[in-house]
Design a protein around this motif. Structure first.
Motif, PDB file in Angstrom:
ATOM      1  N   SER A  75      32.824 -64.263 -61.229  1.00  0.00           N
ATOM      2  CA  SER A  75      34.218 -64.124 -61.666  1.00  0.00           C
ATOM      3  C   SER A  75      34.466 -64.890 -62.958  1.00  0.00           C
ATOM      4  O   SER A  75      33.688 -64.801 -63.908  1.00  0.00           O
ATOM      5  CB  SER A  75      35.170 -64.598 -60.549  1.00  0.00           C
ATOM      6  OG  SER A  75      34.928 -63.879 -59.366  1.00  0.00           O
ATOM      7  N   SER A  76      35.540 -65.665 -62.987  1.00  0.00           N
ATOM      8  CA  SER A  76      35.871 -66.422 -64.209  1.00  0.00           C
ATOM      9  C   SER A  76      34.883 -67.544 -64.468  1.00  0.00           C
ATOM     10  O   SER A  76      34.858 -68.115 -65.565  1.00  0.00           O
ATOM     11  CB  SER A  76      37.286 -67.005 -64.091  1.00  0.00           C
ATOM     12  OG  SER A  76      37.372 -67.873 -62.980  1.00  0.00           O
ATOM     13  N   LEU A  77      34.078 -67.873 -63.477  1.00  0.00           N
ATOM     14  CA  LEU A  77      33.099 -68.953 -63.617  1.00  0.00           C
ATOM     15  C   LEU A  77      31.736 -68.413 -64.033  1.00  0.00           C
ATOM     16  O   LEU A  77      30.748 -69.141 -63.990  1.00  0.00           O
ATOM     17  CB  LEU A  77      32.962 -69.713 -62.296  1.00  0.00           C
ATOM     18  CG  LEU A  77      34.249 -70.295 -61.716  1.00  0.00           C
ATOM     19  CD1 LEU A  77      33.989 -70.873 -60.333  1.00  0.00           C
ATOM     20  CD2 LEU A  77      34.820 -71.363 -62.638  1.00  0.00           C
ATOM     21  N   GLU A  78      31.681 -67.138 -64.426  1.00  0.00           N
ATOM     22  CA  GLU A  78      30.396 -66.499 -64.642  1.00  0.00           C
ATOM     23  C   GLU A  78      29.552 -67.189 -65.707  1.00  0.00           C
ATOM     24  O   GLU A  78      30.011 -67.477 -66.820  1.00  0.00           O
ATOM     25  CB  GLU A  78      30.590 -65.030 -65.029  1.00  0.00           C
ATOM     26  CG  GLU A  78      29.328 -64.285 -65.434  1.00  0.00           C
ATOM     27  CD  GLU A  78      28.345 -64.064 -64.274  1.00  0.00           C
ATOM     28  OE1 GLU A  78      27.445 -63.234 -64.433  1.00  0.00           O
ATOM     29  OE2 GLU A  78      28.467 -64.736 -63.233  1.00  0.00           O
ATOM     30  N   GLY A 102      35.554 -73.465 -56.285  1.00  0.00           N
ATOM     31  CA  GLY A 102      34.322 -74.210 -56.483  1.00  0.00           C
ATOM     32  C   GLY A 102      33.324 -73.457 -57.322  1.00  0.00           C
ATOM     33  O   GLY A 102      33.319 -72.224 -57.363  1.00  0.00           O
ATOM     34  N   LYS A 103      32.480 -74.200 -58.017  1.00  0.00           N
ATOM     35  CA  LYS A 103      31.394 -73.604 -58.787  1.00  0.00           C
ATOM     36  C   LYS A 103      30.171 -73.487 -57.892  1.00  0.00           C
ATOM     37  O   LYS A 103      29.762 -74.484 -57.269  1.00  0.00           O
ATOM     38  CB  LYS A 103      31.094 -74.459 -60.013  1.00  0.00           C
ATOM     39  CG  LYS A 103      32.258 -74.553 -60.989  1.00  0.00           C
ATOM     40  CD  LYS A 103      31.914 -75.408 -62.198  1.00  0.00           C
ATOM     41  CE  LYS A 103      33.101 -75.470 -63.155  1.00  0.00           C
ATOM     42  NZ  LYS A 103      32.803 -76.312 -64.346  1.00  0.00           N
ATOM     43  N   CYS A 118      32.171 -69.060 -53.708  1.00  0.00           N
ATOM     44  CA  CYS A 118      33.265 -69.991 -53.982  1.00  0.00           C
ATOM     45  C   CYS A 118      34.026 -69.670 -55.264  1.00  0.00           C
ATOM     46  O   CYS A 118      35.138 -70.158 -55.472  1.00  0.00           O
ATOM     47  CB  CYS A 118      32.738 -71.430 -54.032  1.00  0.00           C
ATOM     48  SG  CYS A 118      32.168 -72.038 -52.429  1.00  0.00           S
ATOM     49  N   HIS A 119      33.437 -68.832 -56.098  1.00  0.00           N
ATOM     50  CA  HIS A 119      34.091 -68.432 -57.339  1.00  0.00           C
ATOM     51  C   HIS A 119      35.155 -67.363 -57.108  1.00  0.00           C
ATOM     52  O   HIS A 119      36.021 -67.122 -57.967  1.00  0.00           O
ATOM     53  CB  HIS A 119      33.054 -67.862 -58.312  1.00  0.00           C
ATOM     54  CG  HIS A 119      32.413 -66.600 -57.816  1.00  0.00           C
ATOM     55  ND1 HIS A 119      32.926 -65.351 -58.097  1.00  0.00           N
ATOM     56  CD2 HIS A 119      31.329 -66.394 -57.032  1.00  0.00           C
ATOM     57  CE1 HIS A 119      32.171 -64.426 -57.511  1.00  0.00           C
ATOM     58  NE2 HIS A 119      31.198 -65.045 -56.856  1.00  0.00           N
ATOM     59  N   LYS A 120      35.120 -66.681 -55.961  1.00  0.00           N
ATOM     60  CA  LYS A 120      35.965 -65.515 -55.730  1.00  0.00           C
ATOM     61  C   LYS A 120      37.437 -65.892 -55.581  1.00  0.00           C
ATOM     62  O   LYS A 120      37.780 -66.958 -55.073  1.00  0.00           O
ATOM     63  CB  LYS A 120      35.510 -64.773 -54.467  1.00  0.00           C
ATOM     64  CG  LYS A 120      34.162 -64.091 -54.590  1.00  0.00           C
ATOM     65  CD  LYS A 120      33.824 -63.321 -53.314  1.00  0.00           C
ATOM     66  CE  LYS A 120      32.527 -62.554 -53.440  1.00  0.00           C
ATOM     67  NZ  LYS A 120      32.214 -61.785 -52.203  1.00  0.00           N
TER      68      LYS A 120
END
Length: 362
Positions: free
Chosen positions: A203-206, A129-130, A120-122
């Motif tokens: 991604s940006s949620l890493e 979504g996280k 969901c991060h992609k």
């Protein structure tokens, strides 16, 4: 049954639950419907009645199994737990799938795939979504009644939320992992998603610490649950074992340049091989993920292409079936028959319900 499960898993707070045997519904033979990677577009969801009617009209189908991915890898997630909701998200999608599952006449067993939480991060899914929040939302909706299936005729199953080793109390969070027995066969599902078992950065949620902790805890719990299933099969003198999960753990595209990789599956595959060798009788692994129907024996020859991927023990008694993805033509579900009185135990055929899933299901 208490002794059977105690050898691999034990009850949590209620020891009396282990003393109650969940009786199989069929003595020797049963037929189940298996599919995954569905529905991958709005057209398929709008025409869900075609799949429902096809499965429901088969009088021999006693259970339905969905092996993960309830939307495509190019569709948004639900932005669960995020306020205000992410603009590109689709907060109501999971609820629509839940409603469809509830229309099957037979019990429905569902195990999560990567598209509904891991991925969901992609950017392909609009960073909508996280992952851990999406997984929590999947659990709260599809597994709100631990130990019970979905569908119009629900069925009691063993859930890892209730049957876990007291040495590993955190395993209780894996409510999605279930075991049941029917037709002298032990069935088990584990949450084993694609994208290298959540091995890709978020991604940006890493949050690498959280992601690595998630992988380790879930994979270890999956292995313990797998061991419990085979322990049950040994003690009950089962004729076979069936494992349902999402990931194609031998996907050649994942090993190609730029692919997701497969290394995060190795520990689980090696344990699967060891358990299959010890069990000796037929073992069937069902996965989705690669979207194109096929069957093989990936661990039969350690020197083969698939055998070299995880360097696992040779397990000639392990058969693997990849179910057809819903956007491949024709749209199909797998009609799997288990007959414990036959040497091979398993037989199957594909049943088409949709001619052209991408444009029209007529």
């Amino acid at each position: 049954m208490a002794a059977v499960l105690a050898s691999g898993v034990s009850a949590g707070a209620d020891e009396r639950g282990l003393e109650r045997r969940l009786e199989p519904r069929h003595e020797h033979k049963t037929t189940i419907a298996v599919f995954g990677d569905w529905p991958y577009n709005l057209n398929l969801l709008n025409n869900a009645n075609l799949l429902l009617d096809s499965v429901n009209s088969d009088p021999e189908v006693s259970l339905v199994m969905h092996v993960g991915d309830i939307h495509s890898g190019s569709m948004p997630c639900t932005s669960a737990g995020t306020l205000p909701p992410i603009a590109a998200s689709n907060p109501g999608w999971n609820q629509q799938i839940f409603a469809a599952f509830q229309k099957f006449k037979s019990p429905v067993v569902y195990t999560p795939g990567d598209n509904e939480w891991t991925d969901c991060h992609k950017s392909k899914e609009s960073a909508s979504g996280k992952p851990l929040q999406e997984l929590a939302a999947v659990r709260s909706l599809f597994f709100a009644r631990p130990g019970w299936t979905l569908g119009l005729r629900d069925m009691e199953v063993y859930s890892q939320a209730k049957y876990f080793s007291p040495s590993y109390p955190a395993d209780a969070q894996f409510v999605e992992n279930v075991i049941w027995m029917d037709a002298r066969t032990v069935f088990v599902t584990v949450n084993m998603p694609g994208s290298d078992n959540d091995g890709l950065p978020w991604s940006s949620l890493e949050d690498k610490t959280a992601r690595e902790a998630e992988i380790a805890a879930r994979t270890d719990a999956d292995i313990r649950w797998l061991q419990a299933a085979f322990n049950l099969a040994e003690r009950e003198h089962a004729a076979a074992v069936v494992i349902g999960l999402q990931a194609d753990m031998w996907d050649p595209s994942a090993l190609a340049a730029g692919g997701d990789g497969l290394d995060r599956y190795t520990g689980f595959v090696r344990e699967l091989a060891n358990q299959a060798v010890r069990f000796r009788r037929p073992v069937l692994l069902i996965n989705g993920d690669s979207h194109l129907y096929g069957s093989d024996h990936p661990l039969a020859d350690p020197s083969s292409t698939t055998g070299k991927i995880h360097n696992a023990a040779a397990a000639a008694n392990l058969t693997r079936v990849t179910v057809q993805g819903s956007t491949n033509a024709p749209g199909e579900w797998l009609r799997l028959t288990i007959d414990a009185r036959t040497p091979s135990v398993f037989s199957w055929k594909n049943v088409a319900y949709c001619v052209d899933p991408l444009t029209s299901c007529k």
